[in-house]
Design a protein around this motif. Structure first.
Motif, PDB file in Angstrom:
ATOM      1  N   LYS A  69     -43.508  39.857  25.852  1.00 52.59           N
ATOM      2  CA  LYS A  69     -43.662  39.534  27.266  1.00 52.59           C
ATOM      3  C   LYS A  69     -44.993  38.834  27.527  1.00 52.59           C
ATOM      4  O   LYS A  69     -45.065  37.866  28.295  1.00 52.59           O
ATOM      5  CB  LYS A  69     -43.578  40.818  28.083  1.00 52.59           C
ATOM      6  CG  LYS A  69     -43.485  40.577  29.573  1.00 52.59           C
ATOM      7  CD  LYS A  69     -43.266  41.876  30.308  1.00 52.59           C
ATOM      8  CE  LYS A  69     -43.149  41.618  31.819  1.00 52.59           C
ATOM      9  NZ  LYS A  69     -42.924  42.880  32.553  1.00 52.59           N
ATOM     10  N   LYS A  70     -46.041  39.289  26.861  1.00 54.16           N
ATOM     11  CA  LYS A  70     -47.354  38.691  27.050  1.00 54.16           C
ATOM     12  C   LYS A  70     -47.364  37.244  26.583  1.00 54.16           C
ATOM     13  O   LYS A  70     -47.889  36.347  27.263  1.00 54.16           O
ATOM     14  CB  LYS A  70     -48.394  39.509  26.282  1.00 54.16           C
ATOM     15  CG  LYS A  70     -49.814  39.074  26.534  1.00 54.16           C
ATOM     16  CD  LYS A  70     -50.776  39.981  25.793  1.00 54.16           C
ATOM     17  CE  LYS A  70     -52.220  39.541  26.036  1.00 54.16           C
ATOM     18  NZ  LYS A  70     -53.180  40.403  25.314  1.00 54.16           N
ATOM     19  N   VAL A  71     -46.757  36.993  25.430  1.00 53.15           N
ATOM     20  CA  VAL A  71     -46.695  35.627  24.903  1.00 53.15           C
ATOM     21  C   VAL A  71     -45.880  34.730  25.831  1.00 53.15           C
ATOM     22  O   VAL A  71     -46.230  33.565  26.075  1.00 53.15           O
ATOM     23  CB  VAL A  71     -46.085  35.644  23.483  1.00 53.15           C
ATOM     24  CG1 VAL A  71     -45.970  34.237  22.924  1.00 53.15           C
ATOM     25  CG2 VAL A  71     -46.913  36.508  22.558  1.00 53.15           C
ATOM     26  N   GLN A  72     -44.793  35.270  26.358  1.00 55.02           N
ATOM     27  CA  GLN A  72     -43.954  34.492  27.255  1.00 55.02           C
ATOM     28  C   GLN A  72     -44.711  34.114  28.530  1.00 55.02           C
ATOM     29  O   GLN A  72     -44.594  32.986  29.030  1.00 55.02           O
ATOM     30  CB  GLN A  72     -42.704  35.288  27.608  1.00 55.02           C
ATOM     31  CG  GLN A  72     -41.660  34.513  28.394  1.00 55.02           C
ATOM     32  CD  GLN A  72     -40.423  35.340  28.651  1.00 55.02           C
ATOM     33  OE1 GLN A  72     -40.393  36.519  28.320  1.00 55.02           O
ATOM     34  NE2 GLN A  72     -39.416  34.731  29.252  1.00 55.02           N
ATOM     35  N   VAL A  73     -45.481  35.050  29.052  1.00 53.92           N
ATOM     36  CA  VAL A  73     -46.263  34.761  30.260  1.00 53.92           C
ATOM     37  C   VAL A  73     -47.285  33.665  29.982  1.00 53.92           C
ATOM     38  O   VAL A  73     -47.502  32.751  30.796  1.00 53.92           O
ATOM     39  CB  VAL A  73     -46.940  36.053  30.757  1.00 53.92           C
ATOM     40  CG1 VAL A  73     -47.945  35.742  31.850  1.00 53.92           C
ATOM     41  CG2 VAL A  73     -45.893  37.035  31.259  1.00 53.92           C
ATOM     42  N   GLU A  74     -47.920  33.727  28.805  1.00 54.56           N
ATOM     43  CA  GLU A  74     -48.893  32.700  28.456  1.00 54.56           C
ATOM     44  C   GLU A  74     -48.240  31.330  28.332  1.00 54.56           C
ATOM     45  O   GLU A  74     -48.795  30.320  28.784  1.00 54.56           O
ATOM     46  CB  GLU A  74     -49.584  33.080  27.142  1.00 54.56           C
ATOM     47  CG  GLU A  74     -50.492  34.291  27.259  1.00 54.56           C
ATOM     48  CD  GLU A  74     -51.110  34.670  25.928  1.00 54.56           C
ATOM     49  OE1 GLU A  74     -50.763  34.000  24.927  1.00 54.56           O
ATOM     50  OE2 GLU A  74     -51.921  35.591  25.889  1.00 54.56           O
ATOM     51  N   VAL A  75     -47.056  31.293  27.725  1.00 55.57           N
ATOM     52  CA  VAL A  75     -46.353  30.019  27.587  1.00 55.57           C
ATOM     53  C   VAL A  75     -45.968  29.450  28.944  1.00 55.57           C
ATOM     54  O   VAL A  75     -46.103  28.244  29.207  1.00 55.57           O
ATOM     55  CB  VAL A  75     -45.103  30.200  26.697  1.00 55.57           C
ATOM     56  CG1 VAL A  75     -44.233  28.949  26.720  1.00 55.57           C
ATOM     57  CG2 VAL A  75     -45.506  30.525  25.268  1.00 55.57           C
ATOM     58  N   ILE A  76     -45.487  30.320  29.845  1.00 55.68           N
ATOM     59  CA  ILE A  76     -45.115  29.856  31.185  1.00 55.68           C
ATOM     60  C   ILE A  76     -46.332  29.324  31.938  1.00 55.68           C
ATOM     61  O   ILE A  76     -46.273  28.270  32.599  1.00 55.68           O
ATOM     62  CB  ILE A  76     -44.436  31.002  31.966  1.00 55.68           C
ATOM     63  CG1 ILE A  76     -43.066  31.327  31.335  1.00 55.68           C
ATOM     64  CG2 ILE A  76     -44.247  30.633  33.427  1.00 55.68           C
ATOM     65  CD1 ILE A  76     -42.421  32.560  31.888  1.00 55.68           C
ATOM     66  N   GLN A  77     -47.447  30.013  31.823  1.00 58.98           N
ATOM     67  CA  GLN A  77     -48.661  29.552  32.489  1.00 58.98           C
ATOM     68  C   GLN A  77     -49.126  28.212  31.937  1.00 58.98           C
ATOM     69  O   GLN A  77     -49.571  27.322  32.686  1.00 58.98           O
ATOM     70  CB  GLN A  77     -49.768  30.600  32.331  1.00 58.98           C
ATOM     71  CG  GLN A  77     -49.534  31.863  33.138  1.00 58.98           C
ATOM     72  CD  GLN A  77     -50.617  32.886  32.930  1.00 58.98           C
ATOM     73  OE1 GLN A  77     -51.509  32.697  32.085  1.00 58.98           O
ATOM     74  NE2 GLN A  77     -50.571  33.979  33.682  1.00 58.98           N
ATOM     75  N   LYS A  78     -48.995  28.036  30.613  1.00 58.18           N
ATOM     76  CA  LYS A  78     -49.381  26.762  29.998  1.00 58.18           C
ATOM     77  C   LYS A  78     -48.492  25.624  30.485  1.00 58.18           C
ATOM     78  O   LYS A  78     -48.960  24.528  30.799  1.00 58.18           O
ATOM     79  CB  LYS A  78     -49.289  26.896  28.480  1.00 58.18           C
ATOM     80  CG  LYS A  78     -49.793  25.685  27.727  1.00 58.18           C
ATOM     81  CD  LYS A  78     -49.697  25.904  26.234  1.00 58.18           C
ATOM     82  CE  LYS A  78     -50.180  24.666  25.476  1.00 58.18           C
ATOM     83  NZ  LYS A  78     -50.052  24.868  23.994  1.00 58.18           N
ATOM     84  N   ARG A  79     -47.197  25.894  30.574  1.00 55.89           N
ATOM     85  CA  ARG A  79     -46.275  24.862  31.057  1.00 55.89           C
ATOM     86  C   ARG A  79     -46.572  24.499  32.514  1.00 55.89           C
ATOM     87  O   ARG A  79     -46.525  23.322  32.890  1.00 55.89           O
ATOM     88  CB  ARG A  79     -44.832  25.354  30.922  1.00 55.89           C
ATOM     89  CG  ARG A  79     -44.334  25.407  29.483  1.00 55.89           C
ATOM     90  CD  ARG A  79     -42.927  25.936  29.434  1.00 55.89           C
ATOM     91  NE  ARG A  79     -42.446  26.027  28.051  1.00 55.89           N
ATOM     92  CZ  ARG A  79     -41.277  26.564  27.713  1.00 55.89           C
ATOM     93  NH1 ARG A  79     -40.471  27.063  28.657  1.00 55.89           N
ATOM     94  NH2 ARG A  79     -40.914  26.604  26.450  1.00 55.89           N
ATOM     95  N   GLN A  80     -46.837  25.509  33.338  1.00 54.28           N
ATOM     96  CA  GLN A  80     -47.162  25.228  34.733  1.00 54.28           C
ATOM     97  C   GLN A  80     -48.444  24.405  34.846  1.00 54.28           C
ATOM     98  O   GLN A  80     -48.539  23.489  35.679  1.00 54.28           O
ATOM     99  CB  GLN A  80     -47.301  26.546  35.499  1.00 54.28           C
ATOM    100  CG  GLN A  80     -45.987  27.285  35.706  1.00 54.28           C
ATOM    101  CD  GLN A  80     -46.169  28.608  36.413  1.00 54.28           C
ATOM    102  OE1 GLN A  80     -47.307  29.033  36.645  1.00 54.28           O
ATOM    103  NE2 GLN A  80     -45.074  29.256  36.750  1.00 54.28           N
ATOM    104  N   LYS A  81     -49.408  24.691  34.000  1.00 53.12           N
ATOM    105  CA  LYS A  81     -50.663  23.940  34.012  1.00 53.12           C
ATOM    106  C   LYS A  81     -50.429  22.491  33.614  1.00 53.12           C
ATOM    107  O   LYS A  81     -50.955  21.550  34.246  1.00 53.12           O
ATOM    108  CB  LYS A  81     -51.651  24.604  33.064  1.00 53.12           C
ATOM    109  CG  LYS A  81     -53.052  24.052  33.151  1.00 53.12           C
ATOM    110  CD  LYS A  81     -53.978  24.836  32.246  1.00 53.12           C
ATOM    111  CE  LYS A  81     -55.408  24.280  32.326  1.00 53.12           C
ATOM    112  NZ  LYS A  81     -56.318  25.031  31.417  1.00 53.12           N
TER     113      LYS A  81
END
Length: 311
Positions: free
Chosen positions: A183-195
């Motif tokens: 879940k933590k990795v997924q959140v980081e990936v989503i934040q990177k994509r949004q950025k």
């Protein structure tokens, strides 16, 4: 219920059995009509069992038991229990014969049965081999199933369905664990994509406004060089060519009506005038030009009227 009849009455009755039954019934009917039959007077009596002591039959059965048949037909073994050499304190044949076996002790009794069966096997196997009786099942022996093939197919389908349910549950458990730990990795990936998306949208807006003439996200993940940053700085100082063209075409706002009106300067400026081009008064440009001019020449208005009146 039948009324008991005395023996002297039976002796006076006719000889045949049917006549005796008829006479008894008639007497019962007469007694019932007179009111002599009352509850409790007639009691059902069970027929006494006749014991038979058939001596000849017993002797015949005993003679059948005493037939001298071969051992393969009888397969009987009478032997004491086997001796246990390794374990001490167990029941032996001598103890059993002397009456030292405690019948109330379940363990001793079961061990006595076990040793007796063991001794029977050890003595019967050589006898079976001597008489040519096979004791082992052949390798290609197929026993008939107790259940039909249809029933076995149903059982197989049921087992397969249970196995599939277990596999699905295991997969679901693994997925839950992966989601829990990832879940933590997924959140980081989503934040990177949004950025990245936010940066791309800002670059597109800058390009639309004319603040830059390049879109960096189209070049991929290339490393930015200092020359690119310097170019961006220079571009920011003034508008690009696209912005200049739009400014020249549409202006910077304000009054737009009368922009194309002639002025004194524009009226006197005849530098762009070409006599050959103006009103198509220039000379013919070769044979090709003459041919095209003849084909494309439109008749005059009076000629067109005459042509219309003729038609």
């Amino acid at each position: 219920m039948f009324h008991p009849v005395r023996m002297d009455q039976w002796s006076k009755a006719p000889d045949s059995r049917s006549d005796q039954i008829r006479s008894a019934l008639s007497r019962l009917q007469e007694a019932f009509a007179k009111g002599l039959l009352k509850p409790g007077m007639n009691v059902m009596v069970d027929k006494r069992k006749k014991f038979v002591n058939s001596v000849e039959g017993l002797k015949h059965c005993l003679a059948d038991f005493r037939k001298d048949l071969p051992w393969p037909e009888r397969l009987d073994m009478t032997n004491p229990p086997a001796e246990d050499i390794l374990s001490k304190g167990q029941v032996t044949a001598q103890q059993a014969s002397n009456g030292e076996l405690d019948a109330d002790d379940d363990f001793q009794r079961e061990m006595f049965f076990y040793r007796q069966a063991q001794a029977t096997v050890l003595e019967s196997l050589p006898l079976l081999k001597m008489h040519g009786i096979v004791t082992k099942r052949p390798d290609d022996y197929f026993a008939e199933m107790a259940k039909s093939d249809q029933q076995m197919q149903k059982i197989r389908k049921k087992l397969l369905s249970k196995q599939m349910i277990l596999d699905r549950s295991e997969k679901a458990k693994k997925l839950r664990e992966q989601r829990k730990f990832g879940k933590k990795v997924q959140v980081e990936v989503i934040q990177k994509r949004q950025k990245e998306k936010k940066a791309m949208m800002s670059a597109v807006k800058k390009y639309q406004k004319g603040m830059t003439d390049k879109l960096d996200f189209l070049d991929g993940d290339k490393a930015k060089t200092p020359s690119d940053s310097s170019k961006k700085v220079t571009n920011k100082k003034g508008p690009n060519s696209k912005r200049k063209y739009k400014d020249q075409k549409f202006g910077f706002g304000g009054k737009k009506s009368g922009k194309k009106w002639n002025t004194k300067e524009s009226f006197n400026d005849v530098s762009s005038f070409r006599a050959k081009v103006a009103h198509a008064k220039g000379g013919p440009r070769g044979k090709k030009g003459q041919k095209n001019s003849k084909q494309n020449k439109r008749p005059g208005k009076s000629v067109r009227r005459k042509m219309k009146s003729r038609s």
